[in-house]
Design an enzyme around this catalytic site. Structure first.
Site, PDB file in Angstrom:
ATOM      1  N   HIS A   1       3.470  -6.743  11.409  1.00 14.86           N
ATOM      2  CA  HIS A   1       3.192  -6.711   9.978  1.00 14.86           C
ATOM      3  C   HIS A   1       4.381  -7.163   9.139  1.00 14.86           C
ATOM      4  O   HIS A   1       4.208  -7.536   7.978  1.00 14.86           O
ATOM      5  CB  HIS A   1       2.752  -5.310   9.572  1.00 14.86           C
ATOM      6  CG  HIS A   1       2.090  -5.246   8.236  1.00 14.86           C
ATOM      7  ND1 HIS A   1       1.033  -6.060   7.885  1.00 14.86           N
ATOM      8  CD2 HIS A   1       2.337  -4.469   7.138  1.00 14.86           C
ATOM      9  CE1 HIS A   1       0.653  -5.790   6.652  1.00 14.86           C
ATOM     10  NE2 HIS A   1       1.427  -4.841   6.174  1.00 14.86           N
TER      11      HIS A   1
ATOM     12  N   SER B   1       1.087  -7.845   2.269  1.00 17.06           N
ATOM     13  CA  SER B   1       0.185  -6.764   2.651  1.00 17.06           C
ATOM     14  C   SER B   1      -0.803  -6.480   1.506  1.00 17.06           C
ATOM     15  O   SER B   1      -1.488  -7.401   1.053  1.00 17.06           O
ATOM     16  CB  SER B   1       0.991  -5.522   3.046  1.00 17.06           C
ATOM     17  OG  SER B   1       0.172  -4.577   3.692  1.00 17.06           O
TER      18      SER B   1
ATOM     19  N   TYR C   1       0.835  -1.205   0.000  1.00 17.91           N
ATOM     20  CA  TYR C   1       0.000   0.000   0.000  1.00 17.91           C
ATOM     21  C   TYR C   1       0.866   1.249   0.000  1.00 17.91           C
ATOM     22  O   TYR C   1       1.796   1.392   0.794  1.00 17.91           O
ATOM     23  CB  TYR C   1      -0.900  -0.016   1.222  1.00 17.91           C
ATOM     24  CG  TYR C   1      -1.976   1.035   1.233  1.00 17.91           C
ATOM     25  CD1 TYR C   1      -3.092   0.896   0.432  1.00 17.91           C
ATOM     26  CD2 TYR C   1      -1.895   2.140   2.073  1.00 17.91           C
ATOM     27  CE1 TYR C   1      -4.113   1.841   0.451  1.00 17.91           C
ATOM     28  CE2 TYR C   1      -2.907   3.091   2.113  1.00 17.91           C
ATOM     29  CZ  TYR C   1      -4.012   2.937   1.288  1.00 17.91           C
ATOM     30  OH  TYR C   1      -5.019   3.869   1.316  1.00 17.91           O
TER      31      TYR C   1
ATOM     32  N   ASP D   1       0.231  -8.647  14.267  1.00 13.33           N
ATOM     33  CA  ASP D   1       0.041  -7.705  13.164  1.00 13.33           C
ATOM     34  C   ASP D   1      -1.212  -6.869  13.403  1.00 13.33           C
ATOM     35  O   ASP D   1      -2.330  -7.385  13.329  1.00 13.33           O
ATOM     36  CB  ASP D   1      -0.061  -8.483  11.852  1.00 13.33           C
ATOM     37  CG  ASP D   1      -0.074  -7.585  10.621  1.00 13.33           C
ATOM     38  OD1 ASP D   1      -0.250  -6.365  10.769  1.00 13.33           O
ATOM     39  OD2 ASP D   1       0.104  -8.123   9.505  1.00 13.33           O
TER      40      ASP D   1
END
Length: 332
Positions: free
Chosen positions: A308, A187, A92, A273
């Site tokens: 993450h 992700s 992202y 996460d």
């Protein structure tokens, strides 16, 4: 951040019901049919990178609505045979960056296509080169909320379509074995790879870590971090828009794509996460391929003390070993 989601024993059997729209398949069939009316590739131009062991091309292909999407395509310089292709999707806020940034898959002997994220690239890394000419529908400035009130206008409808078209593009590039095309991402990139697995039936494999867009409704209840936080912030101002937003998000739900996938799958997840809560990853893993009548090889690696970043380089090594064993088995 301590573990905040479900206990591991519950995660391992987490199979939540998903509010899937009745026209989910028709929506994506229509979207991809429209995008697939023309040849994917537009241009393939060699570029000088200063790397002696890698050859790289600047690729442009047609994505959603025929829009030009940029990508880097790289191969080991001395490889003469047809190679399996890894199509990688970035996280992202990232774009494709510079061509020498991501060399792991090329060094492992694969052809590698790194897709640019339309309308992103301004938050991390070294930027991007693909605008999003359709980002005018109601919604916030961040990609996660662009066009949020309508599935037809939503940013991820366009980005997922681009990802599917990236697979078509790489299969037309020189030195690629189209039967051995693999989708990879972390992700947001993991969410895109999982969507591709659900929409491209003959994918050779999919490798995802901490995928975004999985278990979206639960994630919005658990975290204000990252893209989910952008959605929550938008809804905190646009009170009463929840129903429209939830309906839009149901068309990009990663668990729905996972249910339709049939390629062998490798997952990774950090149990701490807070950006992409682990229950979403497990929901996709546990319901993977359940609508296809197949039982593909799949495995998941959990990292109890990681967030993450997941398993980071350890996870990448596991991916390399797993994919090599899978594709070598196919060759035999």
């Amino acid at each position: 951040m301590p573990a905040f989601d479900l206990p591991v024993t519950e995660l391992e059997r987490h199979r939540p019901d998903i509010e899937e729209p009745a026209d989910f398949d028709a929506f994506w069939t229509s979207t991809l049919k429209e995008a697939g009316q023309t040849n994917a590739l537009v241009s393939v131009r060699p570029v000088e990178t200063g790397l002696r062991l890698t050859r790289t091309w600047d690729v442009t292909f047609r994505g959603f609505a025929g829009d030009p999407v940029r990508a880097w395509f790289s191969r080991p310089a001395e490889a003469g045979e047809l190679l399996p292709a890894v199509v990688e999707f970035a996280g992202y806020g990232r774009g494709r960056g510079l061509p020498h940034e991501r060399l792991t898959w090329v060094n492992a002997g694969y052809a590698h296509l790194l897709m640019d994220n339309r309308g992103q690239g301004g938050q991390y890394g070294c930027g991007g080169d693909t605008p999003d000419p359709h980002a005018l529908a109601p919604g916030g400035p961040g990609p996660a909320v662009r066009g949020l009130l309508s599935a037809a206008d939503y940013h991820y409808r366009r980005l997922i379509t681009d990802a599917v078209r990236a697979v078509a593009a790489v299969r037309g590039l020189p030195g690629v074995d189209p039967a051995r095309t693999v989708a990879v991402g972390n992700s947001q990139g993991g969410g895109l790879a999982l969507a591709v697995a659900g929409l491209v039936p003959d994918l050779a494999a999919v490798l995802v870590t901490a995928p975004l867009l999985c278990g979206i409704r639960r994630a919005l209840d658990l975290t204000d971090a990252g893209p989910y936080g952008e959605i929550a912030a938008y809804l905190s101002v646009h009170r009463g828009a929840e129903h429209a937003a939830y309906r839009t998000l149901s068309y990009v739900e990663g668990v729905s794509f996972a249910r339709r996938a049939q390629a062998p799958a490798h997952f990774g997840v950090g149990l701490r996460d807070t950006v992409c809560p682990p229950s979403g990853t497990y929901a996709a893993f546990n319901r993977y391929a359940e609508l296809t009548g197949t039982d593909p090889r799949k495995e998941i690696h959990a990292y109890p003390f990681n967030g993450h970043e997941g398993g980071d380089a350890v996870q990448v090594r596991r991916q390399l070993d797993w994919l090599e064993a899978l594709l070598d088995g196919r060759r035999r």
